[in-house]
Design an enzyme around this catalytic site. Structure first.
Site, short mmCIF file in Angstrom:
data_model
loop_
_atom_site.label_atom_id
_atom_site.label_comp_id
_atom_site.label_asym_id
_atom_site.label_seq_id
_atom_site.Cartn_x
_atom_site.Cartn_y
_atom_site.Cartn_z
N LYS A 107 0.87 -1.19 0.00
CA LYS A 107 0.00 0.00 0.00
C LYS A 107 0.89 1.22 0.00
CE LYS A 107 -4.56 0.54 0.17
NZ LYS A 107 -5.53 -0.40 -0.40
N GLY A 219 -21.42 5.44 2.87
CA GLY A 219 -20.56 5.80 1.74
C GLY A 219 -21.37 5.92 0.47
N GLY A 221 -19.26 6.51 -2.55
CA GLY A 221 -18.14 6.64 -3.48
C GLY A 221 -18.16 5.49 -4.46
N ASN A 222 -16.99 5.18 -5.00
CA ASN A 222 -16.91 4.15 -6.04
C ASN A 222 -17.48 2.81 -5.58
OD1 ASN A 222 -14.80 1.75 -6.95
ND2 ASN A 222 -15.61 2.94 -8.64
P1 NAD Z 1 -14.42 7.09 -2.26
O1 NAD Z 1 -13.46 8.13 -1.87
O2 NAD Z 1 -14.86 6.98 -3.69
O3 NAD Z 1 -15.77 7.23 -1.38
C1 NAD Z 1 -15.75 7.34 0.01
C2 NAD Z 1 -17.18 7.65 0.47
O4 NAD Z 1 -17.22 7.64 1.90
C3 NAD Z 1 -17.70 9.02 0.03
O5 NAD Z 1 -19.05 8.89 -0.38
C4 NAD Z 1 -17.65 9.86 1.31
O6 NAD Z 1 -18.64 10.87 1.33
C5 NAD Z 1 -17.94 8.78 2.35
N1 NAD Z 1 -17.49 9.13 3.70
C6 NAD Z 1 -16.30 9.62 4.10
N2 NAD Z 1 -16.29 9.82 5.43
C7 NAD Z 1 -17.50 9.45 5.88
C8 NAD Z 1 -18.12 9.42 7.16
N3 NAD Z 1 -17.46 9.80 8.25
N4 NAD Z 1 -19.41 8.99 7.25
C9 NAD Z 1 -20.09 8.60 6.15
N5 NAD Z 1 -19.55 8.60 4.92
C10 NAD Z 1 -18.28 9.01 4.79
O7 NAD Z 1 -13.80 5.70 -1.76
P2 NAD Z 1 -14.06 4.24 -2.34
O8 NAD Z 1 -13.13 3.96 -3.44
O9 NAD Z 1 -15.51 4.02 -2.53
O10 NAD Z 1 -13.55 3.37 -1.09
C11 NAD Z 1 -14.33 3.20 0.09
C12 NAD Z 1 -13.65 2.18 0.98
O11 NAD Z 1 -13.48 0.95 0.27
C13 NAD Z 1 -12.26 2.54 1.51
O12 NAD Z 1 -12.11 1.94 2.78
C14 NAD Z 1 -11.34 1.85 0.51
O13 NAD Z 1 -10.05 1.61 1.06
C15 NAD Z 1 -12.10 0.59 0.28
N6 NAD Z 1 -11.81 -0.10 -0.99
C16 NAD Z 1 -11.94 0.52 -2.19
C17 NAD Z 1 -11.70 -0.19 -3.34
C18 NAD Z 1 -11.91 0.41 -4.70
O14 NAD Z 1 -11.75 -0.32 -5.69
N7 NAD Z 1 -12.30 1.67 -4.82
C19 NAD Z 1 -11.26 -1.52 -3.28
C20 NAD Z 1 -11.16 -2.13 -2.04
C21 NAD Z 1 -11.43 -1.41 -0.91
#
Ligand code: NAD
Length: 428
Positions: A107, A219, A221-222
């Site tokens: 990471k 959440g 996000g993605n």
């Molecule tokens: P992102 O940045 O696209 O989205 C994060 C979301 O979390 C946003 O909607 C934000 O508003 C919300 N958020 C942040 N703080 C918050 C809080 N205190 N309360 C409520 N909502 C809150 O991130 P992502 O890519 O969707 O990743 C989310 C999680 O999944 C992370 O832990 C990341 O490490 C993990 N992850 C992501 C992937 C990937 O392919 N994107 C793969 C494996 C794991």
């Protein structure tokens, strides 16, 4: 919601220690696997748009590469800490192992807030990051990818700088590249869809029809967006979504009892996964405090935002109706909260199994880059479904046989494979 000050590295190590004891691992193997093999800390000087030089701190942690090149994302975050990066690198090792792909765990991160950086400044951070570490990463040693607040554009800048340094084309060095620039179809959907492929299999085993279930999600996000899409496609209904509001610097829960409409919400959300409050209200969403997502009377909770969100201070608030918690985020549940969930007999589908769809698709991206032949989206998503389904079945079967909590069963499978690899290589 305030994030309590848990140390994710201690969480990762305590989870590891518990499973090392179940597996009766040799002391040498245990010592080797409970910490990263290598860590790089470096500075990244950037000439800011105002002409001044600003120094950013960058990291890369390679936890283990016994099963294949180390693999893991690069996060941009103002609160990034080395212990978070260490924990995440360890979880990557277990994640690649549990879905049985030939990769190890790593990471990286940069302490910065892209909300306050121009694209030119972000490009310099990306190029500076790889300049500092170009000899210690590469397609056959350590393969980065996007993560929180980084995307395909950041990855292309990193790849371009790496190729300039090494004088060649190395598309397999980075995954999460844009489609058409060596990226794989389906990568954007992969993590969120993978979460729901695992949930679908679990519900099947529990004899629950997805179309009769409701869910609450943290959440937008993605991961969350595609999880909601696939879950809705299976007939499930999401009635609450919690996400961060950048203007108010706090989270809100957006509720709609007859089911949220993901396309409608996408139209009023920003690229960081925040939802416009005023427009949501106009569309009939009820607004509650951020932590209320956990208290909804639904069947399924999907934490898909950040680490440590289900913890000692709120685990008691989980509604009685909850049957399944499917972890989309990395490390959303603390060990204390895990104990409570276990005692309540809630089916917990653990992060490093359920959110392994992203890294599995990244592995497919590498395979396609190496062949220089790219698959159609359907082919990618079908292969992803096969991998996620068979990983879930192996974990579920072990959990049943040995009467283990699902997280422990997933760890037993993952750690055992890595322990075998380091032993066979003669490292311990
Ligand atoms: P992102 O940045 O696209 O989205 C994060 C979301 O979390 C946003 O909607 C934000 O508003 C919300 N958020 C942040 N703080 C918050 C809080 N205190 N309360 C409520 N909502 C809150 O991130 P992502 O890519 O969707 O990743 C989310 C999680 O999944 C992370 O832990 C990341 O490490 C993990 N992850 C992501 C992937 C990937 O392919 N994107 C793969 C494996 C794991």
């Amino acid at each position: 919601m305030e994030t309590p000050s848990y140390n994710p590295y201690q969480v990762a190590q305590s989870q590891f220690d518990k499973v090392a004891a179940i597996l009766e691992l040799d002391d040498g193997v245990k010592e080797l696997l409970r910490q990263p093999m290598r860590e790089y800390h470096f500075t990244i000087p950037v000439r800011m748009d105002d002409g001044k030089i600003k120094i950013f701190k960058g990291f890369r942690v390679q936890h283990n590469d016994a099963r294949g090149p180390a693999k893991g994302g690069i996060r941009f975050h103002p609160m990034e800490t080395i212990d978070t990066v260490r924990a995440l690198s360890m979880w990557m090792t277990w994640k690649c192992s549990v879905v049985d792909i030939p990769l190890g765990g790593a990471k990286g991160g940069v302490i910065c807030d892209p909300h306050h950086l121009s694209l030119k400044e972000q490009e310099q951070i990306c190029r500076g990051w790889v300049r500092q570490i170009a000899r210690n990463v590469g397609p056959f040693s350590d393969v980065p990818a996007p993560d929180v607040m980084t995307n395909g554009q950041h990855m292309l800048w990193i790849l371009d700088e790496f190729e300039a340094i090494h004088g060649g084309r190395y598309p397999g060095f980075i995954t999460g590249k844009p489609v058409g620039m060596g990226g794989s179809q389906g990568r954007t959907e992969a993590t969120g869809f993978g979460v729901i492929f695992v949930l679908r299999e679990a519900l099947k085993e529990m004899g629950i029809a997805p179309e009769k279930t409701t869910a609450s999600v943290q959440g937008f996000g993605n991961v969350a967006q595609y999880a909601i899409r696939m879950y809705t496609q299976l007939g499930g209904k999401v009635i609450a979504i919690s996400c961060w509001d950048q203007a108010d610097k706090k989270a809100y829960t957006y509720c709609k009892k007859n089911g949220v409409n993901v396309e409608e919400l996408l139209g009023i959300s920003d690229k960081f996964g925040g939802i416009d409050k005023n427009r949501a209200r106009e569309l009939g969403y009820e607004m509650l405090p951020g932590e209320k997502w956990l208290e909804q009377e639904v069947d399924i909770l999907i934490p898909a935002a950040l680490e440590n969100q289900i913890n000692n201070s709120n685990v008691q608030n989980i509604a009685k109706s909850i049957k399944v918690i499917v972890e989309g985020a990395n490390g959303p549940t603390t060990p204390e909260a895990d104990e409570v969930i276990k005692q309540r007999n809630i089916m917990l589908l653990p992060d490093f199994l359920t959110n392994a769809g992203g890294v599995t698709c990244s592995y497919f991206e590498q395979v396609q880059c190496n062949m220089n032949y790219f698959w159609e989206k359907n082919e990618v998503l079908e292969k992803l479904d096969v991998k996620m389904t068979s990983a879930f079945k192996a974990v579920s079967e072990l959990a049943r046989q040995k009467k283990l909590y699902m997280r422990d069963a997933a760890y037993v499978i993952a750690i055992n494979r890595v322990a075998q690899a380091v032993t066979l290589r003669g490292w311990a």
